[in-house]
Design a protein around this motif. Sequence first.
Motif, PDB file in Angstrom:
ATOM      1  N   ALA A 357      71.918  92.595  91.263  1.00 22.45           N
ATOM      2  CA  ALA A 357      71.486  93.231  92.667  1.00 22.45           C
ATOM      3  C   ALA A 357      71.468  92.168  93.936  1.00 22.45           C
ATOM      4  CB  ALA A 357      70.065  93.971  92.340  1.00 22.45           C
ATOM      5  N   LYS A 360      74.672  90.951  95.062  1.00 17.45           N
ATOM      6  CA  LYS A 360      74.918  92.917  96.084  1.00 17.45           C
ATOM      7  C   LYS A 360      74.408  92.205  97.600  1.00 17.45           C
ATOM      8  CE  LYS A 360      76.583  95.286  92.368  1.00 17.45           C
ATOM      9  NZ  LYS A 360      76.313  97.137  91.755  1.00 17.45           N
ATOM     10  N   THR A 361      73.377  92.290  97.730  1.00 13.73           N
ATOM     11  CA  THR A 361      72.748  91.939  98.208  1.00 13.73           C
ATOM     12  C   THR A 361      72.917  90.920  99.604  1.00 13.73           C
ATOM     13  OG1 THR A 361      70.711  91.793  97.114  1.00 13.73           O
ATOM     14  CG2 THR A 361      71.317  93.762  98.347  1.00 13.73           C
ATOM     15  N   THR A 521      64.528 100.913  91.582  1.00 10.27           N
ATOM     16  CA  THR A 521      65.282 100.131  91.140  1.00 10.27           C
ATOM     17  C   THR A 521      65.214  98.081  91.373  1.00 10.27           C
ATOM     18  OG1 THR A 521      67.191 100.824  92.622  1.00 10.27           O
ATOM     19  CG2 THR A 521      66.698 101.783  90.723  1.00 10.27           C
ATOM     20  N   LEU A 523      67.778  96.959  93.780  1.00 11.19           N
ATOM     21  CA  LEU A 523      67.936  97.342  94.834  1.00 11.19           C
ATOM     22  C   LEU A 523      66.999  97.770  95.755  1.00 11.19           C
ATOM     23  CD1 LEU A 523      72.109  98.155  94.162  1.00 11.19           C
ATOM     24  CD2 LEU A 523      71.171  95.988  95.472  1.00 11.19           C
ATOM     25  N   GLU A 524      66.104  98.794  95.807  1.00  9.99           N
ATOM     26  CA  GLU A 524      65.245  99.348  95.734  1.00  9.99           C
ATOM     27  C   GLU A 524      64.024  98.391  96.267  1.00  9.99           C
ATOM     28  OE1 GLU A 524      66.186 104.202  94.370  1.00  9.99           O
ATOM     29  OE2 GLU A 524      64.333 102.813  93.629  1.00  9.99           O
TER      30      GLU A 524
END
Length: 546
Positions: A357, A360-361, A521, A523-524
């Motif tokens: 994550a 990805k960010t 998650t 990502l959140e």
Amino acid sequence: MNILGLSSPISNHPAACLYRDGRLVAAVEEARLIRFEQAAHMAPLKAIDHVLSEGGITLDDVDVFAVGHEGPHGSFARVIGEFLRGRIPLTKRDIEREVLYYLHHVVLWRGTKGRLIADGAKLHRVRHHLAHAASAFLLSDFEEANIISLDGRGGFESGILAVGRGARIEILASIPLSSSWGHMVEEVTARMGFRPDRDETKVMALAAYGEGDVFPFVDWRMPFPRIIPKAFREFIDAMPQRQPGDPLTDEHRNIAASLQGTLESAVLLMNRYLEHRTGLRNLCLAGKIAMNCTMNGVLFRGPYTDRIFVQPASSDSGTALGAAAWVHTRLTGRRPEGPFDHAYWGPSYTNEQILDALRKTRIKNHDRCDDICAVTARLLAENHVVGWFQGRMEWGARALGARSILANPAEADMRNRVSRDVKWREMWRPFASSIQAEHLGEYLEDPYRSPFMLHTFHARKDRIDRIESAVHVDGTCRPHGVERHTNPRYWQLLEEFRKLTGIPVLLNTSFNVKDQPIVNTPLEAIATFCSCGLEYLAIGDYLVWK
């Protein structure tokens, strides 16, 4: 035996849980998984997928579907029957509302049943408030206890008073829809410009700033108090409607105090009724009203209770848990295996998933720590505000050290900082605390075990200055008593903070911002961290900074 517990799709808080041979495997609320603040009138499809995955099974492997609500036909028939017997004074508007509610329930249930339950013989329905009661009593460590379940409505009633003994629950009284204490709270909340079924905790907090007598529309005669429907409607219709964003006046503060006082007085008298009738002094609470931690504190300190247990997901999501526990008990003659001493029943994520994550960010500022607890404790001691994302997500509305925002409670301005810069919420609202369970008595007067943050206690006057940002204006504190065996990493964080500051307490609030659900998650968590005033994020073994 695999039992899939479900709340009804007519519920405002859909959820699912899985029991295997009497042992809870997983439990989660739908709203957390679909990023809605509230997932009203939705089937808990994502929640079902998750708990089945945690159990390593499919729908075909489910032996029993336990639903915490009566069917639409039976529920509607009971309401009309109560009306025809003169027990529920329904107006024309009430009847129209009941018909629409019934039709909505039929449509929602047919869609849910058709998608999930191919074999009707596997379906077990449980009376709504019996499911609430079972979620509290059967999961408590009490062999015998009084039970109070109250909410806005559930089927044909708004609550029950009951007694639990062993594996049995006996309903002693039903609270009709016309005397709904949950509906009273919702109506007053709406008139005060807040959102009903969402912002009741704001009104509870506001009550500490006001003064007020109990409301005039209550019949206080024994055996226990009831709301007078006509007087209640006249009172509500006469209340001025505050618009969201309008200033809060002393009148609003006093109304909030009257609401809180009325609720506390009424439920205390219900508790007296049960204690006098059964002779028992253990108390179990469920239903949305049980989320009122100030009321729970009054009940615990009152003359009719020695011990108390409140199920952490006391809203309608808890009926999934209660229905499954009740059906297991009916089929086996035994209560579910325990103890139910923590709320960590949701999804969890590995360090590998967290690192994915972060990549990805494209977050550059992160590092894997050998001791995330020691590093985070140092940052908190330096008065930084930290997001804390660890282990399985909590079951219920409270953040209990799995999806939390943490800060130093000794810093005088910390409550304002977190409210203004991180949470974007009203400055007058209090924050809760997490305290090592073995130190509760050092900071609170006459404390009781509080693993789910659902009681208030008076803070010791000689210790308020050490935790002042976690103490409300009335001198009360809403603690989460952290036990080492249920959450060792969070307990260790408190231990490292205690070594640095001498204080085994942290300011703890949910990992979300205004009008958003608690993060689930990685990502959140990263997205929320980046969008608000959080300074650091401790996520798994990784520390992230801006």
